[in-house]
Design an enzyme around this catalytic site. Structure first.
Site, PDB file in Angstrom:
ATOM      1  N   GLU A 170       0.493  34.755  24.170  1.00  0.00           N
ATOM      2  CA  GLU A 170       0.607  35.596  22.973  1.00  0.00           C
ATOM      3  C   GLU A 170       1.345  34.785  21.914  1.00  0.00           C
ATOM      4  O   GLU A 170       2.424  34.267  22.187  1.00  0.00           O
ATOM      5  CB  GLU A 170       1.420  36.856  23.269  1.00  0.00           C
ATOM      6  CG  GLU A 170       0.895  37.700  24.406  1.00  0.00           C
ATOM      7  CD  GLU A 170       1.982  38.628  24.955  1.00  0.00           C
ATOM      8  OE1 GLU A 170       2.900  39.002  24.204  1.00  0.00           O
ATOM      9  OE2 GLU A 170       1.917  38.950  26.149  1.00  0.00           O
TER      10      GLU A 170
ATOM     11  N   TYR B 171      -3.076  41.989  16.614  1.00  0.00           N
ATOM     12  CA  TYR B 171      -2.338  43.109  16.021  1.00  0.00           C
ATOM     13  C   TYR B 171      -1.212  42.624  15.122  1.00  0.00           C
ATOM     14  O   TYR B 171      -0.835  41.455  15.129  1.00  0.00           O
ATOM     15  CB  TYR B 171      -1.804  44.053  17.100  1.00  0.00           C
ATOM     16  CG  TYR B 171      -0.883  43.457  18.131  1.00  0.00           C
ATOM     17  CD1 TYR B 171       0.478  43.764  18.142  1.00  0.00           C
ATOM     18  CD2 TYR B 171      -1.376  42.619  19.136  1.00  0.00           C
ATOM     19  CE1 TYR B 171       1.319  43.236  19.111  1.00  0.00           C
ATOM     20  CE2 TYR B 171      -0.548  42.088  20.103  1.00  0.00           C
ATOM     21  CZ  TYR B 171       0.801  42.407  20.084  1.00  0.00           C
ATOM     22  OH  TYR B 171       1.629  41.875  21.041  1.00  0.00           O
TER      23      TYR B 171
ATOM     24  N   ASP C  98       2.456  42.695  14.484  1.00  0.00           N
ATOM     25  CA  ASP C  98       3.671  42.948  15.255  1.00  0.00           C
ATOM     26  C   ASP C  98       4.801  43.361  14.320  1.00  0.00           C
ATOM     27  O   ASP C  98       4.676  43.311  13.105  1.00  0.00           O
ATOM     28  CB  ASP C  98       4.051  41.676  16.034  1.00  0.00           C
ATOM     29  CG  ASP C  98       5.013  41.971  17.175  1.00  0.00           C
ATOM     30  OD1 ASP C  98       4.954  43.091  17.720  1.00  0.00           O
ATOM     31  OD2 ASP C  98       5.827  41.103  17.510  1.00  0.00           O
TER      32      ASP C  98
ATOM     33  N   THR D  78      -4.302  36.025  23.783  1.00  0.00           N
ATOM     34  CA  THR D  78      -5.576  35.575  24.354  1.00  0.00           C
ATOM     35  C   THR D  78      -6.038  36.536  25.442  1.00  0.00           C
ATOM     36  O   THR D  78      -5.231  37.251  26.042  1.00  0.00           O
ATOM     37  CB  THR D  78      -5.468  34.182  25.007  1.00  0.00           C
ATOM     38  OG1 THR D  78      -4.648  34.282  26.187  1.00  0.00           O
ATOM     39  CG2 THR D  78      -4.896  33.139  24.067  1.00  0.00           C
TER      40      THR D  78
ATOM     41  N   TRP E 121      -6.025  46.678  28.040  1.00  0.00           N
ATOM     42  CA  TRP E 121      -6.187  45.579  29.006  1.00  0.00           C
ATOM     43  C   TRP E 121      -6.903  46.026  30.280  1.00  0.00           C
ATOM     44  O   TRP E 121      -7.575  45.230  30.932  1.00  0.00           O
ATOM     45  CB  TRP E 121      -4.831  44.974  29.367  1.00  0.00           C
ATOM     46  CG  TRP E 121      -4.188  44.252  28.221  1.00  0.00           C
ATOM     47  CD1 TRP E 121      -3.089  44.648  27.509  1.00  0.00           C
ATOM     48  CD2 TRP E 121      -4.607  43.008  27.631  1.00  0.00           C
ATOM     49  NE1 TRP E 121      -2.807  43.730  26.513  1.00  0.00           N
ATOM     50  CE2 TRP E 121      -3.720  42.719  26.570  1.00  0.00           C
ATOM     51  CE3 TRP E 121      -5.656  42.116  27.894  1.00  0.00           C
ATOM     52  CZ2 TRP E 121      -3.837  41.574  25.772  1.00  0.00           C
ATOM     53  CZ3 TRP E 121      -5.781  40.973  27.101  1.00  0.00           C
ATOM     54  CH2 TRP E 121      -4.881  40.710  26.053  1.00  0.00           C
TER      55      TRP E 121
END
Length: 452
Positions: A9, A55, A57, A66, A419
């Site tokens: 990330e 997104y 943050d 990823t 996810w």
């Protein structure tokens, strides 16, 4: 576990220089960046056709996570694909600004600190077997992670009241705990918040938030590959020398301030060892371990670069790694610049160069310019990265998610994904739970797609 699910990330820094009188805050610039995303995703938090999550943050930082990957080169392709996705948003946002009469250049930086001293992260995720105590993993992993910056730090110029110094890591100054369940408030080295995104009885997800964002593909290969190999050895019961640190937080800063790798850090019980000593131990175990595991060309590359980098540090001769490791590439660039223009490390132009190194816009970012000149060793190709922008990894659960998203968008269907869940928002509210991240084929998902 020799086949492991991994992901990265990355939070990106945002800034904008304006041509006219109109000014926008970083928050407003970030909203312009995500306007196209919101227009089709109805949210600034979306999953993409390549299985990734994109997104906005906290603190106006765009973040790209990823998809699940099960090989290092695959992960590098998908990490680099994130840069292309963000660059595409950047170009679109600049056009929107221009259309509205607000001329400006937007910059996205793949780094970890801004000029105001704020830090944002690059988080690595590793699926690990749940068997055994978590403390066994963290005890062996902590000394490795604290000193890993010696082999894969991004490098930075730290301005102190006395002088400017070159440090190995951008993130080291901003880490306040060893192991913790928080990520923003206290910034630990290993985050223990247990969200496996998989079968919780079998697996846990190790969340490492201490690493720097890397520009060099070879450095990413080394950063993730060495950590994955250490985890594999822990799971296999390999015995390591005890390098428990007296104070991990002090040690991580001391290691960052010492590019020679020789300064001793205090271990528990009053002993001492240098970052180089500690990394040598882990590398020696890795070399040994490689003779007992199935052949793996990617891991061979990792162990080779790891060894060459430690040799370079020991000999103070970086000529064999100066196209592969971020902090070495960056320091060499600074030294050339200082020699050419007779300037100190504290010169504001060096600080500008430090920032421009991480600019992700192709043709403008300094790292990209070095790469185009052949001064950087690649681990993959532009073609493979471009493919990863639109296609999910074909060997993990990400394929199910990516295929579902593509089909739903093509059919104009309303859907929700995360996810582990794939859901069609119709009257039946049909949902498929995908608990196995290793599984890339699922008849339930095929049926769901066929029903569109």
């Amino acid at each position: 576990m020799q086949r492991r699910i991994m992901g990265i990330e990355t939070e990106f820094g945002v800034t904008c220089t304006f041509h006219g009188h109109r000014r926008l805050s970083p928050d407003e610039v970030a909203r312009y960046l995500f306007r196209r995303v919101v227009s089709w995703g109805r949210s600034s938090n979306v999953f993409l056709q390549n299985g990734a999550r994109l997104y906005l943050d906290v603190g106006s930082h765009p973040e790209y996570a990823t998809a699940e990957c099960d090989s290092l080169i695959q992960l590098i392709n998908h990490d680099r694909a994130g840069e292309l996705v963000l660059e595409d948003l950047l170009v679109d946002a600049e056009q929107r600004l221009s259309d509205e009469g607000i001329g400006g250049d937007i910059y996205l930086f793949k780094n970890n600190t801004d000029s105001a001293g704020n830090s944002y992260g690059c988080h690595e995720n590793y699926l690990v077997v749940r068997a055994g105590e978590f403390s066994r993993i963290s005890d062996v992993l902590l000394p490795f992670l604290v000193t890993r910056q010696l082999i894969c730090g991004a490098g930075k110029v730290l301005q102190t009241p006395k002088a400017a110094t070159f440090c190995l890591s951008q993130r080291a100054e901003h880490i306040w705990e060893g192991v913790s369940s928080a990520t923003t408030r206290s910034r630990p080295i290993i985050n223990t918040r247990d969200e496996p995104h998989a079968d919780a009885e079998k697996y846990r997800r190790l969340h490492v938030i201490v690493g720097d964002s890397n520009m060099s593909e070879m450095t990413t290969l080394l950063k993730v590959g060495s950590a994955a190999l250490v985890l594999e050895m822990i799971e296999a019961g390999v015995v390591f020398r005890d390098f428990a640190l007296d104070n991990p937080i002090r040690a991580i800063r001391e290691a960052s301030h010492d590019p020679t790798g020789r300064r001793p850090v205090r271990l528990a019980g009053g002993r001492q060892a240098s970052a180089l000593d500690i990394q040598r131990e882990y590398h020696a175990r890795a070399v040994e371990h490689m003779t007992n595991r199935r052949p793996d060309p990617e891991m061979d590359m990792v162990v080779d670069l790891w060894g060459r980098m430690l040799d370079a540090v020991e000999r103070d001769d970086f000529s064999k790694v100066d196209t592969e490791v971020d902090w070495v590439i960056k320091r060499k660039l600074f030294q050339r610049y200082q020699d050419k223009y007779s300037m100190e490390l504290s010169d504001p132009k060096i600080a500008q160069l430090d920032l421009a190194f991480h600019d992700i816009k192709r043709g403008r970012g300094v790292f990209d310019v070095l790469s185009r000149k052949g001064l950087v060793t690649r681990a993959t190709t532009d073609e493979a990265i471009a493919t990863a922008v639109n296609e999910p990894p074909q060997t993990t659960r990400a394929k199910l998610r990516g295929d579902f998203i593509s089909a739903a968008q093509k059919a104009g269907r309303d859907f929700t994904v995360d996810w582990v869940h794939l859901k069609l928002n119709d009257q039946a509210q049909r949902t498929v739970l995908c608990k196995d991240p290793f599984r890339s084929v699922d008849e339930r998902v095929d049926r769901l797609i066929a029903s569109m």
